[in-house]
Each structure stands twice: as structure tokens, then as C-alpha cells.
Design an enzyme around this catalytic site. Structure first.
Site, PDB file in Angstrom:
ATOM      1  N   LYS A  95       0.852  -1.294   0.062  1.00  0.00           N
ATOM      2  CA  LYS A  95       0.083  -0.097  -0.148  1.00  0.00           C
ATOM      3  C   LYS A  95       0.939   1.254   0.066  1.00  0.00           C
ATOM      4  CE  LYS A  95      -3.905   1.804   2.680  1.00  0.00           C
ATOM      5  NZ  LYS A  95      -4.731   1.795   3.891  1.00  0.00           N
ATOM      6  N   SER A 124      -9.415   2.112   3.013  1.00  0.00           N
ATOM      7  CA  SER A 124      -8.510   2.575   2.130  1.00  0.00           C
ATOM      8  C   SER A 124      -7.436   1.841   1.494  1.00  0.00           C
ATOM      9  CB  SER A 124      -7.744   3.814   2.869  1.00  0.00           C
ATOM     10  OG  SER A 124      -6.976   2.972   3.952  1.00  0.00           O
ATOM     11  N   SER A 174     -10.154  -0.873   6.810  1.00  0.00           N
ATOM     12  CA  SER A 174      -9.577  -0.556   5.738  1.00  0.00           C
ATOM     13  C   SER A 174      -8.746  -1.996   5.239  1.00  0.00           C
ATOM     14  CB  SER A 174      -8.543   0.622   5.687  1.00  0.00           C
ATOM     15  OG  SER A 174      -9.312   1.630   5.956  1.00  0.00           O
TER      16      SER A 174
END
Length: 470
Positions: free
Chosen positions: A85, A163, A187
Site C-alpha cells: 500500500k 482505504s 481498511s
């Protein structure tokens, strides 16, 4: 690309990939090139990546190939491709935090988890897309990201959830076998649920956050997202462990993995959340069938009531207050106006509503909740629940009404820093994935992982693959 790195091989789990690497049926370079070819073909449909690190991936793959050929074996992740990420610092490679103000920012150091993956011999394919600032300035549209909305491989008109939106799309779409995500509130669990993959929110502090973007210092967690609970455990083992450079990182180690026999003796409580109005009947039915599968696996699940505390409200206060502090410089510089969500500049006003007394009260609720859940976990080893009472949201439009249902398990798990293992459990009437989550007590990550593996030993939902639609 070598013919050995066929689509069938690229869809294998990490253990089988490792076996084939060590038997020289396929090489690390073959794997890297195979996944890079998939990324080139499919990522334009998915928006899963911010940056593809092709040159670095091939360099790391060649090194892994040489080491394995010479007899040096760094462990299960050696030669295995992964994604990170884009809130994790990578030396010489841009780290955008998913946000326009940081679109060209490059650090000169690696996050601790990136360093550990290098030590494990893993191959970094790229930086995965994310919601801007991990949602730290608030957002109400799936396109609140430098790269736009990440698209769900099961239906590209649907979103992957935030996210960790990019890791969800990349793993589900087969662009890579596993990825490192992060969770402050939902997330990892939400994109795992929307995308039909497995994801673990570890115990708070289980994985070092040194070199990761901060949103909420007391709630941020890094964790694995993969095709199965077994793959999540392999990745977590490579990531986790004490870090003197991160004062919040646990000094306790996890101990050995539990066997399926051990897992079948665990005490599991079943939390049945109130379903929202108009719920798809396939969703509670899938949950009932998942509970029955647990019985077939040898467990004796029984219904449980959660402690009655305002965990969601307390978690909201803490995230808003700590997020405002984390991004104070961005707000003061007026760069919040450069964010993709048009309502992001309202975050300052929202944060100013939270008073110091509110934050202290929320912290007190957290202490009470941790005590209450510790008592609950003296009677149960895990609580199983639906991860979400709905399938993937549309990739366009407002999210606030879609996410209006309460989330007591997610609120409690993140507020209290408890592990949660999300695994797919079926499909809604719209053909999109559903998921259950095993939430265990603090430090009991192995139990959550073992229950995920046990459930997947008697079901095959985690083996289903999307044929990209939309």
C-alpha cells in the site's frame, strides 16, 4: 515469460508457489514477469497500482533466483511477488499516500516492513493505490484518490472499499498473490470482504509502523491481504516482530501456528448483528451457512451478546482528533484544497468540534471496552460475525448512505486493537462476494488465522476467481 509461469501457476497459493520455486518448475523471474504481464493487461481496468516497480521487481527476482539456486533459502516468502500500500516509504520510489499534494514525493529510506520483506527475499511488484491519506481527511466518494476509484474485479462498476482499495483490487484480480494493507477502521476487512479475498487486521502493535504514514497513532495497524488465511499467515510471519525503532511495536512474539486440530477445539461465539432494512436475503442466509460449516469443522458455535459500550462513537472521536493532528501541516498550508474529495477542506472544522474532554472520554471508553472484551474472551476464543451486511458499493456516487449500517465489531476491534481475520463466505444475489470475520482477543492473532484456515479447509469460497466484468 517462460511457459512455466502460466495463468494456472500465477493463481496458486504461496506454499505451492514456493514448492515449485524450490523444485525449479518455475523461477522467481518467471513469476515476476508473469504477474507484471497481468498488471500491464488488467490494471488499466482496475486502478490497483500507483507505481509499478518493474525494474526493481526483476532485480529482486534475479537475486532470489540466484540465491535459491545456490542453496540459500530465506524462507516461505523467498522469490514471492507482493505489493505494498502506498503509505509505506520506499527508498527512491515515490510514496504518494494516495494524495495529489504528495504525488511526486520520494523518501530516501524504506519502511521497516519493506526492509523485512527484502530480508525475506520477497519481490516488490509495486505500490498499490489507496484512498487519499487513508481517509484521514474524510471522504464520501470512491474516487477520493490520486488514481481515482479502484475497481472491483468481480464487477468493475463496483468499488473495492477503502482505504486499502488498491491491494484489494490487485489480490482479487490476480495481479499479485498478496499485499500489505493497513487498517485504522475497516481498511483491511472491508476491501477483503468486497473483493472476496482474505485479510488480517493484526493486534495493534503486532507489525512495526516505522516508515508508514500516520493517521491515528493509537489505532493504525499494518496487515496482510491475500487469497487465503494460510497466505496471510505466511506474510504476517515475515512482517511481524519487535522493532526498537517503533515504541508502539509489541515485544511479544506470536509463537507457533496452531494446527487445524487445535483450531477445532476453540470456543467460538456468534454475533448476529441487526440486518439493515431491505437487506438482500442471500446475506443472512450465507452467514447461517457459514456457521453450519464451522460446525462441520468440529466447532460448537453459540450466540453471544457484545458488551454494551459506545465503541463506534469513541473510535470516531479518536480518529478525527488524531487525524487532525497528523495532517495539521497539510491543513495549515491549505493543501487540503488539492485533495480529490471536494468535502476534504471541511475536515478542519469537523476536527475542531472534538474537544479535549471528548478525546479523554473516548480514551476512557476504550479502557472500559478493553476490559469488557478481555472478560468476554475469558469465555470465548473468538467471535464470528458478518464482515459487512452488504456487498460492494458502486464505484461512483456518495458512500454515506451505503455505509449507514452500524459496525460494532469493527468499531470494537479497532478501538481495542483486537485481531480480525476476514474470509469470503459466499455471494450476494448480485453475484458479489460476502465475508465473515473472526475477531479474537488481544495478542491472539494465531487463533484468528487458525480459524480462518479451518473454515477454508471445509469451504471453497476462497478459491473462486472473478472473470473481470464491466
Amino acid at each position: 515469460m517462460s511457459p512455466a509461469a502460466s495463468d494456472a501457476i500465477l493463481d496458486l497459493g504461496v506454499r505451492e508457489l514456493g514448492r515449485r520455486l524450490r523444485s525449479h518448475e518455475v523461477s522467481p523471474v518467471d513469476l515476476a514477469e508473469g504477474y507484471l504481464a497481468r498488471i500491464s493487461k488488467l490494471d488499466p481496468k482496475l486502478n490497483a497500482f500507483v507505481t509499478v516497480t518493474r525494474d526493481l521487481a526483476l532485480e529482486q527476482a534475479r537475486r532470489a533466483e540466484s540465491e535459491l539456486a545456490s542453496g540459500r533459502d530465506r524462507g516461505p516468502m523467498h522469490g514471492i511477488p507482493y505489493g505494498a500500500k502506498d503509505l509505506l516509504a520506499t527508498a527512491g520510489i515515490r510514496t504518494t499516500w494516495g494524495a495529489t499534494p504528495y504525488a511526486d514525493r520520494v523518501f530516501d529510506y524504506d519502511a521497516e516492513v519493506i526492509r523485512r520483506m527484502q530480508e525475506a527475499g520477497a519481490v516488490l511488484l509495486g505500490k498499490c493505490a489507496m484512498i487519499e491519506l487513508a481517509g484521514g481527511m474524510g471522504y464520501d466518494i470512491p474516487g477520493a484518490s490520486l488514481t481515482g476509484a479502484a475497481r472491483n474485479p468481480w464487477n468493475t462498476d463496483r468499488w473495492t472499499c477503502g482505504s486499502s482499495s488498491g491491494p484489494g483490487a490487485a489480490v482479487s484480480g490476480g495481479l499479485l498473490p498478496l499485499a500489505i494493507g493497513s487498517e485504522t477502521w475497516g481498511s483491511i476487512v472491508c476491501p477483503s470482504a468486497f473483493c472476496g479475498i482474505s485479510g488480517l487486521r493484526p493486534t495493534y502493535g503486532r507489525v512495526s509502523r516505522r516508515g508508514a504514514m500516520a493517521l491515528s497513532w493509537t489505532m493504525d495497524k499494518l496487515g496482510p491481504m491475500a487469497r487465503s488465511a494460510d497466505d496471510c499467515e505466511i506474510l504476517l510471519d515475515a512482517m511481524a516482530g519487535p522493532d526498537p525503532g517503533d515504541a508502539t511495536c509489541l515485544t511479544e512474539t506470536m509463537g507457533p501456528a496452531l494446527s487445524l486440530s487445535d483450531a477445532s477445539r476453540l470456543r467460538v461465539g456468534v454475533f448476529r448483528a441487526k440486518m439493515p432494512d431491505g437487506v438482500d436475503p442471500a446475506i443472512p442466509r450465507a452467514f447461517d451457512e457459514a456457521v453450519e460449516a464451522l460446525r462441520r469443522a468440529g466447532l460448537s458455535p453459540r450466540d453471544v451478546t457484545l458488551p454494551d459500550l459506545p465503541v463506534e462513537e469513541a473510535a470516531w472521536v479518536i480518529v478525527v482528533a488524531e487525524g487532525a493532528a497528523a495532517f495539521e501541516n497539510l491543513i495549515d498550508a491549505g493543501d487540503d484544497r488539492k485533495l480529490a474529495d471536494p468535502d476534504a477542506p471541511l475536515a478542519r472544522g469537523l476536527s475542531e468540534i472534538v474537544r479535549a474532554t471528548d478525546y479523554l472520554k473516548a480514551s476512557r471508553v476504550r479502557t472500559l471496552a478493553q476490559e469488557a472484551y478481555a472478560k468476554l474472551y475469558s469465555q470465548y476464543d473468538a467471535i464470528v460475525s458478518l464482515s459487512l451486511p452488504f456487498t460492494a458499493a458502486p464505484a461512483e456516487g456518495s458512500l454515506s448512505k451505503y455505509f449507514s449500517a452500524s459496525d460494532p465489531i469493527g468499531g470494537a476491534g479497532n478501538l481495542c486493537g483486537l485481531p480480525g481475520m476476514a474470509v469470503p463466505c459466499g455471494f450476494g444475489s448480485d453475484g458479489l462476494p460476502l465475508s465473515i470475520t473472526f475477531m479474537t482477543g488481544a495478542l491472539e492473532d494465531r487463533k484468528a488465522l487458525a480459524l480462518g484456515r479451518l473454515y477454508q479447509s471445509v469451504t471453497d469460497w476462497h478459491t473462486r476467481r472473478p472473470s473481470l466484468k464491466g
